[in-house]
Design an enzyme around this catalytic site. Structure first.
Site, PDB file in Angstrom:
ATOM      1  N   HIS A 102      10.885  14.996 -13.442  1.00  0.00           N
ATOM      2  CA  HIS A 102       9.871  14.536 -14.387  1.00  0.00           C
ATOM      3  C   HIS A 102       8.526  14.758 -13.705  1.00  0.00           C
ATOM      4  O   HIS A 102       8.188  14.089 -12.725  1.00  0.00           O
ATOM      5  CB  HIS A 102      10.128  13.054 -14.679  1.00  0.00           C
ATOM      6  CG  HIS A 102       9.462  12.543 -15.914  1.00  0.00           C
ATOM      7  ND1 HIS A 102       9.781  12.981 -17.179  1.00  0.00           N
ATOM      8  CD2 HIS A 102       8.494  11.612 -16.080  1.00  0.00           C
ATOM      9  CE1 HIS A 102       9.050  12.352 -18.067  1.00  0.00           C
ATOM     10  NE2 HIS A 102       8.250  11.515 -17.434  1.00  0.00           N
TER      11      HIS A 102
ATOM     12  N   LYS B 107       4.849  12.910 -25.811  1.00  0.00           N
ATOM     13  CA  LYS B 107       3.711  12.819 -24.881  1.00  0.00           C
ATOM     14  C   LYS B 107       3.917  13.911 -23.852  1.00  0.00           C
ATOM     15  O   LYS B 107       5.010  14.032 -23.284  1.00  0.00           O
ATOM     16  CB  LYS B 107       3.733  11.416 -24.274  1.00  0.00           C
ATOM     17  CG  LYS B 107       2.974  11.202 -22.993  1.00  0.00           C
ATOM     18  CD  LYS B 107       2.689   9.718 -22.813  1.00  0.00           C
ATOM     19  CE  LYS B 107       2.702   9.293 -21.376  1.00  0.00           C
ATOM     20  NZ  LYS B 107       2.270   7.893 -21.190  1.00  0.00           N
TER      21      LYS B 107
ATOM     22  N   LYS C 162       2.874  15.668 -20.291  1.00  0.00           N
ATOM     23  CA  LYS C 162       2.240  15.377 -19.019  1.00  0.00           C
ATOM     24  C   LYS C 162       1.489  16.615 -18.559  1.00  0.00           C
ATOM     25  O   LYS C 162       2.113  17.673 -18.335  1.00  0.00           O
ATOM     26  CB  LYS C 162       3.316  15.016 -17.987  1.00  0.00           C
ATOM     27  CG  LYS C 162       3.921  13.660 -18.235  1.00  0.00           C
ATOM     28  CD  LYS C 162       2.891  12.597 -17.944  1.00  0.00           C
ATOM     29  CE  LYS C 162       3.505  11.229 -17.854  1.00  0.00           C
ATOM     30  NZ  LYS C 162       2.479  10.203 -17.628  1.00  0.00           N
TER      31      LYS C 162
ATOM     32  N   ASP D 143      -0.976  13.071 -21.632  1.00  0.00           N
ATOM     33  CA  ASP D 143      -1.342  12.122 -20.576  1.00  0.00           C
ATOM     34  C   ASP D 143      -1.786  12.941 -19.369  1.00  0.00           C
ATOM     35  O   ASP D 143      -1.006  13.718 -18.811  1.00  0.00           O
ATOM     36  CB  ASP D 143      -0.142  11.242 -20.214  1.00  0.00           C
ATOM     37  CG  ASP D 143      -0.520  10.121 -19.248  1.00  0.00           C
ATOM     38  OD1 ASP D 143      -1.695  10.073 -18.821  1.00  0.00           O
ATOM     39  OD2 ASP D 143       0.353   9.299 -18.925  1.00  0.00           O
TER      40      ASP D 143
ATOM     41  N   GLU E  78      -4.541  10.414 -23.121  1.00  0.00           N
ATOM     42  CA  GLU E  78      -4.367   9.257 -22.231  1.00  0.00           C
ATOM     43  C   GLU E  78      -4.995   9.546 -20.872  1.00  0.00           C
ATOM     44  O   GLU E  78      -4.716  10.592 -20.263  1.00  0.00           O
ATOM     45  CB  GLU E  78      -2.854   8.986 -22.102  1.00  0.00           C
ATOM     46  CG  GLU E  78      -2.499   7.829 -21.212  1.00  0.00           C
ATOM     47  CD  GLU E  78      -0.998   7.498 -21.295  1.00  0.00           C
ATOM     48  OE1 GLU E  78      -0.312   7.946 -22.252  1.00  0.00           O
ATOM     49  OE2 GLU E  78      -0.520   6.785 -20.402  1.00  0.00           O
TER      50      GLU E  78
ATOM     51  N   ASP F  11      -5.002   3.926 -19.453  1.00  0.00           N
ATOM     52  CA  ASP F  11      -3.732   3.542 -18.830  1.00  0.00           C
ATOM     53  C   ASP F  11      -4.015   3.077 -17.393  1.00  0.00           C
ATOM     54  O   ASP F  11      -4.141   1.877 -17.145  1.00  0.00           O
ATOM     55  CB  ASP F  11      -2.731   4.692 -18.879  1.00  0.00           C
ATOM     56  CG  ASP F  11      -1.391   4.317 -18.261  1.00  0.00           C
ATOM     57  OD1 ASP F  11      -1.170   3.116 -18.012  1.00  0.00           O
ATOM     58  OD2 ASP F  11      -0.549   5.206 -18.012  1.00  0.00           O
TER      59      ASP F  11
ATOM     60  N   LYS G  10       1.199  -2.437 -20.416  1.00  0.00           N
ATOM     61  CA  LYS G  10       2.322  -2.331 -19.479  1.00  0.00           C
ATOM     62  C   LYS G  10       2.521  -3.680 -18.805  1.00  0.00           C
ATOM     63  O   LYS G  10       1.576  -4.210 -18.201  1.00  0.00           O
ATOM     64  CB  LYS G  10       2.051  -1.245 -18.434  1.00  0.00           C
ATOM     65  CG  LYS G  10       1.966   0.154 -19.047  1.00  0.00           C
ATOM     66  CD  LYS G  10       1.930   1.244 -18.006  1.00  0.00           C
ATOM     67  CE  LYS G  10       1.937   2.609 -18.690  1.00  0.00           C
ATOM     68  NZ  LYS G  10       1.898   3.726 -17.740  1.00  0.00           N
TER      69      LYS G  10
ATOM     70  N   GLU H 166       6.460   3.860 -25.809  1.00  0.00           N
ATOM     71  CA  GLU H 166       7.130   4.930 -25.043  1.00  0.00           C
ATOM     72  C   GLU H 166       8.232   4.302 -24.193  1.00  0.00           C
ATOM     73  O   GLU H 166       8.425   4.682 -23.044  1.00  0.00           O
ATOM     74  CB  GLU H 166       6.101   5.667 -24.166  1.00  0.00           C
ATOM     75  CG  GLU H 166       5.389   4.727 -23.197  1.00  0.00           C
ATOM     76  CD  GLU H 166       4.341   5.390 -22.322  1.00  0.00           C
ATOM     77  OE1 GLU H 166       3.956   6.544 -22.590  1.00  0.00           O
ATOM     78  OE2 GLU H 166       3.916   4.739 -21.357  1.00  0.00           O
TER      79      GLU H 166
HETATM   80  C1  MUC Z   1       2.273   7.036 -17.412  1.00  0.00           C
HETATM   81  O1  MUC Z   1       1.347   7.450 -16.754  1.00  0.00           O
HETATM   82  O2  MUC Z   1       2.035   6.746 -18.563  1.00  0.00           O
HETATM   83  C2  MUC Z   1       4.955   6.757 -18.891  1.00  0.00           C
HETATM   84  C3  MUC Z   1       5.672   7.710 -19.520  1.00  0.00           C
HETATM   85  C4  MUC Z   1       5.858   8.756 -18.627  1.00  0.00           C
HETATM   86  O3  MUC Z   1       6.448   9.813 -18.800  1.00  0.00           O
HETATM   87  O4  MUC Z   1       5.242   8.449 -17.463  1.00  0.00           O
HETATM   88  C5  MUC Z   1       4.812   7.125 -17.517  1.00  0.00           C
HETATM   89  C6  MUC Z   1       3.603   6.829 -16.758  1.00  0.00           C
HETATM   90 MG    MG Z   2      -0.100   7.199 -18.462  1.00  0.00          MG
END
Ligand code: MUC
Ligand code: MG
Length: 382
Positions: free
Chosen positions: A22, A167, A169, A198, A224, A249, A273, A327
């Site tokens: 991931h 979402k 990354k 994000d 994000e 976040d 969170k 999420e």
């Molecule tokens: C984050 O930064 O949001 C939440 C979902 C994901 O894939 O990573 C986390 C951390």
């Molecule tokens: Mg995040």
């Protein structure tokens, strides 16, 4: 002695495999580490909690090792002998002496809520004032690092009716390549899914100004944490100029951060969170600040296993509006968990148990097998 006095607090580090690597801007996860907390009371009631972060110390100020050490050395002596049924008194006692450490506090608060729910025969959501829904829509994160693989994974999630919010990354790669990656995935999804990104603080403000505009113009629904949590005025400027809403976040490391961000207009959505506020009760204080300021809410995760995920879910089902959904997919990223029954996902939603406490049971054999210090425990995994 009080019948509900806290007798012992145990912390267990557990390493679990993930379905695939991931990839986040600051770290690529090859597995996930949870800290499981068991609070035992004199009346025989036991509560469980979870304090989980991402990538050791690469995400936040606490690591699994520091969480365990700090609970064992600093939290437990303050709590042993105190009334486990008075969660306000217990958490205020910790807050008075222990600065920060919201991840550790969240695991403790969760365990106390689980215990109290079992004691009273009520789900945690009811201890938090009562649920207004039984299930929550759940986003999935596409983070394989490969555009074609991510599209195939998204198609599979749509077919399975598991997720229709994705979402992505980004932030680790070159910005134009990242933007092309996102736009290709949005094109493939069309109106079938909400696509969000994000950035995990990876851009500077100049890059973010341009990138947020391009993302917004290409149908991305939410951006994000595009820049560092330290550049609050930059977040304010981006929030004013970006065509897609900006979500905070990493900017929120405690309830007070949420207040300060709301005051200056640094984001139009907050990621909630439990780990970053100090527990399921604490995160509802941040939600109240956001609601009062007209800021949208999103149910976030630190990629917890089943315990932390259900603790978050019990808090989120009490909220009036959760405009941006959640999420809470952490357990689905793991190939193994340590619960007898995994959390139930169907029809794009996570269904929140109604049994007392968090509504889950630990699988002791699995816990014994996956605990990091298993060399000292002689139970084999089936
Ligand atoms: C984050 O930064 O949001 C939440 C979902 C994901 O894939 O990573 C986390 C951390
Ligand atoms: Mg995040």
């Amino acid at each position: 002695m009080l019948a509900s006095a806290i007798q012992s607090i145990e912390t267990i580090i557990v390493d679990l495999p993930t379905i695939r690597p991931h990839k986040l801007a600051m770290h690529t996860m090859q597995n996930q580490t949870l800290v499981i907390i068991r609070v035992r009371c004199a009346d025989g009631i036991e509560g469980v909690g979870e304090s989980t972060t991402i990538g050791g110390l690469s995400y936040g100020n606490e690591s699994p090792d520091s969480i365990k050490t700090n609970i064992d050395r600093h939290f437990a002596p303050l709590l042993i002998g105190q009334d486990g049924a008075n969660i306000n008194a217990a958490m205020q006692r910790l807050d008075k002496v222990i600065k920060g450490n919201t991840f550790a506090k969240s695991g403790i608060e969760t365990a106390l809520l689980d215990a109290q729910g079992k004691r009273l025969g009520l789900p945690v959501s009811e201890l938090l004032g009562g649920r207004v829904r039984d299930s929550l829509p759940v986003a999935w994160t596409l983070a394989s690092g490969d555009t074609a693989k991510d599209i195939a994974e998204a198609e599979q999630m749509l077919d399975l009716r598991r997720h229709r919010i994705f979402k992505l990354k980004i932030g680790a790669g070159e910005v134009n390549r990242d933007l092309a990656h996102v736009i290709a995935i949005k094109k493939a999804m069309g109106e079938r899914a909400s696509v969000r990104v994000d950035v995990n603080q990876a851009w500077d403000e100049a890059v973010a100004l341009r990138a947020c505009r391009i993302l917004g113009e290409n149908g991305i629904d939410l951006i994000e944490q595009p820049i560092s949590r330290n550049n609050v005025s930059g977040m304010v400027r981006l929030n004013a100029s970006s065509p897609a809403p900006i979500m905070a976040d990493e900017s929120i490391e405690c309830v007070e951060d949420a207040f300060n961000l709301a005051r200056v207009g640094a984001a139009s959505i907050f990621a909630l969170k439990i780990a970053k506020n100090g527990g399921p009760r604490a995160v509802l204080r941040t939600a109240a600040i956001a609601e009062a300021a007209g800021i949208g809410l999103y149910g976030g995760t630190m990629l917890e296993g089943g315990i932390g995920t259900l603790a978050s879910a019990h808090a989120f089902v009490t909220l009036n509006k959760l405009m941006w959904d959640t999420e809470l997919f952490g357990p689905l990223l793991l190939t193994e968990d340590i619960l007898q029954e995994p959390p139930h996902y169907s029809d794009f939603e996570l269904h929140v148990p109604k049994a007392p406490g968090l509504g889950l049971n630990l699988d002791e054999e699995r816990l014994a097998y996956f605990r990091r210090d298993k060399s000292t425990v002689s139970v084999s995994h089936a």
